[in-house]
Design an enzyme around this catalytic site. Structure first.
Site, short mmCIF file in Angstrom:
data_model
loop_
_atom_site.label_atom_id
_atom_site.label_comp_id
_atom_site.label_asym_id
_atom_site.label_seq_id
_atom_site.Cartn_x
_atom_site.Cartn_y
_atom_site.Cartn_z
CG HIS A 76 -0.40 0.08 2.43
ND1 HIS A 76 0.02 1.17 3.08
CD2 HIS A 76 -0.16 -0.89 3.20
CE1 HIS A 76 0.51 0.88 4.34
NE2 HIS A 76 0.49 -0.72 4.67
CG ASP A 78 -2.85 4.23 2.85
OD1 ASP A 78 -2.24 3.01 2.29
OD2 ASP A 78 -3.64 4.11 3.85
CD GLU A 140 -3.60 -2.06 4.83
OE1 GLU A 140 -3.64 -2.86 5.39
OE2 GLU A 140 -2.94 -0.79 5.19
CG HIS A 345 0.03 1.64 12.71
ND1 HIS A 345 -1.51 1.44 12.67
CD2 HIS A 345 0.66 1.50 11.65
CE1 HIS A 345 -1.36 1.04 11.19
NE2 HIS A 345 -0.25 0.84 10.39
ZN LIG Z 1 0.49 -1.42 6.40
#
Ligand SMILES: [Zn+2]
Length: 371
Positions: A76, A78, A140, A345
């Site tokens: 992905h 993003d 995503e 994250h």
């Molecule tokens: Zn990811």
């Protein structure tokens, strides 16, 4: 051989491109140029305009040995927030981090750079390879919205490798859950809390009764339920007429997840009806569970490639969704490869030069594999 300096240079460049969900335009343009220069045909779909973003999914194809089946590689474009202005910082030990105020974006720039480097080495060295399909998705990180828009009828591959997992390179996920999210609106009736409380229907109390009646957390070995958000009411002297809650359900069994959703809905209805309130229940399927059997050729090929590279391989379950959940819905069997991303994250996300080289080697090995 992977060109490690070039690989790191490109990774740093990719990180410097702002590419939040729905804002992948600059990244998309960069990748289109690179893929075309490597001899791939590239198409962009209309996912951007459908989703209110500025870039669509990119689909690229590289012709290969006619007697071998094509394989799809998917990553992905993003990144999660905070991401604006992210910069990669390489320290003396070969660890690459952000400057601390943003994510690094190794999720999923590490996967992107591995695919580009593998294609580049194959191109430069004129290596024989199988037909390769590439899917770079948008959005995503917001429940795979981009992949859900993609027209899978153009994909020829029956097998896929999705590069989008943390953990040491050589590990992979072959099972992932269904993820459902839901919103419940409990509608009561407002009245003055001091003068005429008996005329009101207390939406918050009905909601609280329902929440108290549900088991939260791990419901069984394969299933979780969480109500993560609640708000309602207007003022201390008003019987609240509305309470809105949202939550999610995960399970390795899609049927079980749907069952739990029904239980949640019934619990809210029963608590609300007991006091004369009404319920609106809205459920969304983020992604569906899949399990790729360990004996599947897509796994055996991965294990063989790891062996050739002297990389210990291991297969796991993951309790997170990825684009691989969407591929599975379209009959494409895949696994999710760990691809040099750690502590994703978060602003402490990092990767290492060695791991970036390893995932590039592994990607190349899969592209040139003959089984
Ligand atoms: Zn990811």
């Amino acid at each position: 051989m992977i060109h490690s300096e070039r690989l790191v240079r490109e990774f740093i460049e990719l990180v410097s491109i702002d590419s939040p969900s729905f804002g992948e335009r600059t990244m998309g343009d960069y990748l289109k140029t690179q893929l075309a220069a490597l001899g791939l045909t590239v198409e962009e779909d209309g996912a951007g305009s459908c989703l209110g973003g500025n870039c669509g999914n990119l689909y690229a194809f590289l012709e290969g040995r006619k007697d071998l089946e094509p394989i799809l590689f998917c990553v992905h474009m993003d990144t999660v927030e905070p991401s604006a202005g992210k910069r990669a910082v390489l320290d003396g030990d070969g660890v690459i981090r952000s400057r601390g105020d943003t994510v690094l974006g190794a999720d999923d720039c590490a996967g992107i750079v591995a695919i580009l480097e593998a294609l580049r080495v194959i191109h430069e060295q004129n290596l024989t390879h199988r037909p390769v399909e590439i899917l770079f998705t948008v959005a995503e990180e917001v429940y795979c919205k981009g992949a859900k828009q993609f027209d899978f009828s153009k994909v020829r591959s029956k097998e896929a490798y999705v590069l989008d997992l943390s953990g040491p390179v050589g590990s992979a996920a072959c099972q992932a859950p269904t993820i459902l999210s839901f919103t419940v609106e409990v509608h009561g009736k407002a009245s003055h809390a001091g003068f005429a409380p008996q005329e009101g229907v207390h939406a918050i109390q009905a909601a609280a009764d329902a929440v108290a009646g549900l088991s939260m957390g791990k419901i069984d070995e394969h299933t979780t339920l969480n109500i993560g958000n609640i708000h309602g009411g207007l003022a201390t002297n008003i019987v609240p007429d509305l309470c809105v809650l949202s939550g999610e359900i995960r399970s390795y069994s899609h049927e079980k997840a749907m069952e739990v959703a029904e239980t949640v809905q019934k619990q809210f209805e029963s608590s609300a009806h007991a006091v004369g309130a009404a319920v609106d229940f809205d459920i969304q399927i983020g992604c569906r569970a899949y399990e790729t059997p360990l004996s599947h050729p897509v796994i055996r090929r991965f294990e063989t490639a790891c062996r050739t590279l002297h990389l210990p391989s291991s297969l796991h379950q993951t309790f997170g969704g990825s684009d691989n959940n969407i591929l599975a819905e379209y009959g494409i069997s895949g696994i999710v490869l760990a691809c040099a991303m750690n502590q994703c994250h978060s602003c402490t996300e990092y990767t290492t030069v060695d791991e970036l080289v390893r995932i590039s080697e592994l990607t190349k090995a899969l592209m040139i594999s003959e089984d």
